[in-house]
Design a protein around this motif. Structure first.
Motif, PDB file in Angstrom:
ATOM      1  N   UNK A 145      53.950  -8.870  76.444  1.00 33.70           N
ATOM      2  CA  UNK A 145      54.023  -9.578  74.869  1.00 33.70           C
ATOM      3  C   UNK A 145      54.220  -8.757  74.023  1.00 33.70           C
ATOM      4  N   UNK A 146      53.649  -9.276  73.060  1.00 30.26           N
ATOM      5  CA  UNK A 146      54.551  -8.734  71.822  1.00 30.26           C
ATOM      6  C   UNK A 146      52.728  -8.010  71.438  1.00 30.26           C
ATOM      7  N   UNK A 147      51.818  -8.180  71.607  1.00 33.37           N
ATOM      8  CA  UNK A 147      50.081  -8.144  71.587  1.00 33.37           C
ATOM      9  C   UNK A 147      49.711  -7.627  72.245  1.00 33.37           C
ATOM     10  N   UNK A 148      50.917  -7.296  73.758  1.00 32.27           N
ATOM     11  CA  UNK A 148      50.279  -6.098  74.723  1.00 32.27           C
ATOM     12  C   UNK A 148      50.981  -5.159  74.227  1.00 32.27           C
ATOM     13  N   UNK A 149      52.539  -5.171  73.683  1.00 29.74           N
ATOM     14  CA  UNK A 149      52.516  -4.197  73.762  1.00 29.74           C
ATOM     15  C   UNK A 149      52.151  -3.506  72.607  1.00 29.74           C
ATOM     16  N   UNK A 150      51.810  -3.711  71.402  1.00 26.92           N
ATOM     17  CA  UNK A 150      51.662  -3.341  70.211  1.00 26.92           C
ATOM     18  C   UNK A 150      49.397  -2.702  70.602  1.00 26.92           C
TER      19      UNK A 150
END
Length: 593
Positions: A145-150
């Protein structure tokens, strides 16, 4: 054994009482060969190394020594014409030297991760950075997810990770691209991480941040690291063991500090003598012992790589007598870029903010600072490649803003650049002869026969065989390409050379050769250098004067010894403390090597 700069320390196998723990990776008598038009070439012969769980092992050696080839074999990524022709690669006891591609795909990511060296060749230019991280996570069954990528990007040292994930590689600086590669390599928390020159494009403070993160990961997760580097100081500071490779063979191996203090093989002795970070440390040790550092670092057969330090030291002593005039003067120089912030909107970004300094004829002035400090922007304005927003640049008494096109053409013959990226600064369609000959032909110097003779002489000067003339950039290593760039800059016998990270891509022995060459040319021809670099260890040896930049401003300036011995600004102190090898407690015998 880890160096005391670490906040946490790893527990060795013996300390843990687990003497029966098996190696994570064991390479036995490895041989690697490549099929070429001239027959089979043996690139690696009888290589051997062992990596225990949670251990960091560094492979050091010059370009072409086989260190990267050995690592690529361990992850099954040899080029199509390469093959393992002998020996074993044991991963947890499983021989993967001849494993099928399906098995290697299973191992890559979760078990073996890799951080390659060149970010421009290993990041897809048409995909956003976040997508490339997400692709790796998804391929290995991780949350994407976006938070994992960030989170992955933030762990690799990228600020404002959510926004950065939406950008493309061309919107990142070289250091930021390298951090993105590190993020991808670490994203799946592999048991073994192969890091091929992971910090060569980074300034020293970011380098320390990244390496601290690797050390933390090794400690907390038990991840082993195979670190490939040409910086012996960095290897000794960060690795438990060091393996030295030369011409495809392992010539010496052992605990890092033991090998550093007592190198036995002549090649290892040359590496120790040539490493800029270690030479910088030797200067510091010498001063603490009350010994003249110039005496320790003067040219000798025992320390061939340190010869340029003695040359520069002699040159510095002469400066106090001659007081040469300024060949270059930068006055209140500023550069403001317009950055698009939306449709029809833009915002000002001040890259260089009222910078002033002078460069005396026949001396070396270094501009140092982190990525984004504005040092390369200053160099581009001095080269007349970027127009200043305000301020002026005076070359040999003339304001360069007043030059007409004919005068600018003459100016370019007198002032030559050596750019940072040898992959981007050489035309892939030109062979090496045409690349080096081009400035001679452009400025109508000599005929073809005399130009060919000059090209041969230049290749000799930068330690490349004359047969290189018929090859193309894609056939050369990164270090070889940078030597070609140096040869091209020297072709017109310029008065001033702007070196933008000119030796950052070179291994220490070639780096020493190039710095020797630059010092000899300066002594014989009175050349002036403006040296842009993030490697303060090199600065200490080659520069007469240092300018420290932070966020576009000049925060400290002075004679090299003054800045290194008594820095006035906290930012300068942080840069100096981050030099690889600065924390090594070297005994006197190393200081006098």
């Amino acid at each position: 054994m880890k160096v005391p700069h670490m906040t946490t320390s790893k527990i060795s196998v013996s300390e843990a009482g687990a003497s029966d723990v098996k190696p994570l990776l064991e390479i036995r008598d490895l041989a690697i060969s490549f099929a070429t038009s001239g027959g089979e070439v043996q690139a690696v012969r009888n290589a051997h190394l062992t990596i225990m769980p949670g251990e960091t092992v560094a492979i050091v050696g010059e370009s072409g020594s086989g260190k990267s080839t050995t690592a690529l074999a361990a992850i099954g990524l040899l080029p199509a014409n390469g093959r393992v022709s002998g020996g074993q690669i044991l991963l947890d006891g499983e021989d993967i030297a001849g494993a099928p591609e399906k098995r290697m795909i299973e191992l890559r990511g979760n078990t073996i991760g890799m951080v390659p060296q060149d970010p421009m060749s290993n990041l897809n230019p048409v995909w956003k950075i976040g997508y490339q991280v997400r692709e790796t996570l998804r391929a290995n069954g991780r949350p994407d997810g976006p938070d994992d990528v960030a989170r992955v990007l933030a762990e690799a040292g990228l600020p404002d990770a959510h926004r950065r994930a939406k950008q493309y590689p061309h919107e990142f600086s070289g250091g930021m691209r390298q951090r993105a590669l590190i993020a991808i390599g670490l994203s799946c928390q592999p048991r073994l991480l192969i890091a091929d020159e992971p910090t060569s494009a980074l300034d020293v403070t970011v380098q320390r941040q990244i390496l601290d993160h690797l050390d933390k990961m090794t400690t907390e997760l038990g991840t082993s690291v195979l670190l490939i580097t040409h910086d012996l100081g960095l290897a000794a500071e960060r690795a438990d063991k060091v393996v030295v490779m030369y011409r495809g063979n392992v010539v010496e191996a052992g605990p890092s500090l033991d090998l550093l203090r007592n190198p036995r093989h002549p090649y290892t002795q040359r590496l120790v003598a040539s490493a800029p970070s270690l030479a910088s440390r030797r200067i510091q040790v010498a001063k603490e012992l009350g010994v003249e550092s110039e005496d320790l670092l003067a040219p000798s057969e025992a320390s061939p790589g340190a010869a340029f330090t003695g040359t520069t030291a002699q040159h510095r002593a002469q400066q106090g007598k001659d007081k040469p005039e300024e060949v270059l003067r930068v006055e209140n120089l500023s550069k403001v870029f317009k950055l698009r912030s939306g449709i029809g909107r833009s915002a000002d970004f001040t890259a260089v903010d009222s910078v002033s300094f002078g460069v005396k004829r026949g001396t070396t002035t270094a501009i140092v600072g982190e990525s984004g400090s504005g040092k390369s922007t200053v160099a581009q304005m001095v080269l007349n490649l970027l127009p200043p927003t305000s301020g002026r640049i005076v070359f040999d008494g003339v304001d360069t803003a007043t030059l007409n096109s004919r005068e600018i053409f003459a100016f370019r013959r007198r002032v030559q650049p050596i750019f940072q990226d040898p992959y981007g600064s050489l035309d892939p369609m030109y062979n090496i002869f045409r690349t080096i000959e081009e400035p001679l032909r452009t400025h109508k110097v000599g005929n073809r026969a005399s130009r060919e003779k000059k090209v041969r002489e230049l290749l000799d000067q930068v330690a490349l065989p004359q047969s290189t003339m018929q090859r193309y950039p894609n056939e050369l290593s990164g270090g070889q390409r940078q030597r070609v760039a140096v040869a091209r800059a020297l072709a017109l016998d310029p008065e001033v050379i702007i070196c933008d990270e000119a030796v950052s891509a070179l291994d220490v022995l070639v780096q020493a050769q190039v710095l020797n060459l630059l010092a000899d040319l300066q002594a014989n021809l009175g050349l002036t250098y403006l040296f842009i670099t993030h490697d303060l260890a090199v600065v200490r040896q080659i520069a007469d004067h240092v300018c420290v930049m932070e966020k576009g401003r000049l925060v400290e300036t002075g004679a090299t010894d003054d800045v290194f011995d008594a820095p006035q600004q906290e930012y300068t102190k942080a840069l100096l403390n981050a030099i690889p090898g600065a924390s090594l407690m070297l005994p006197p015998e190393v200081a006098t090597a």
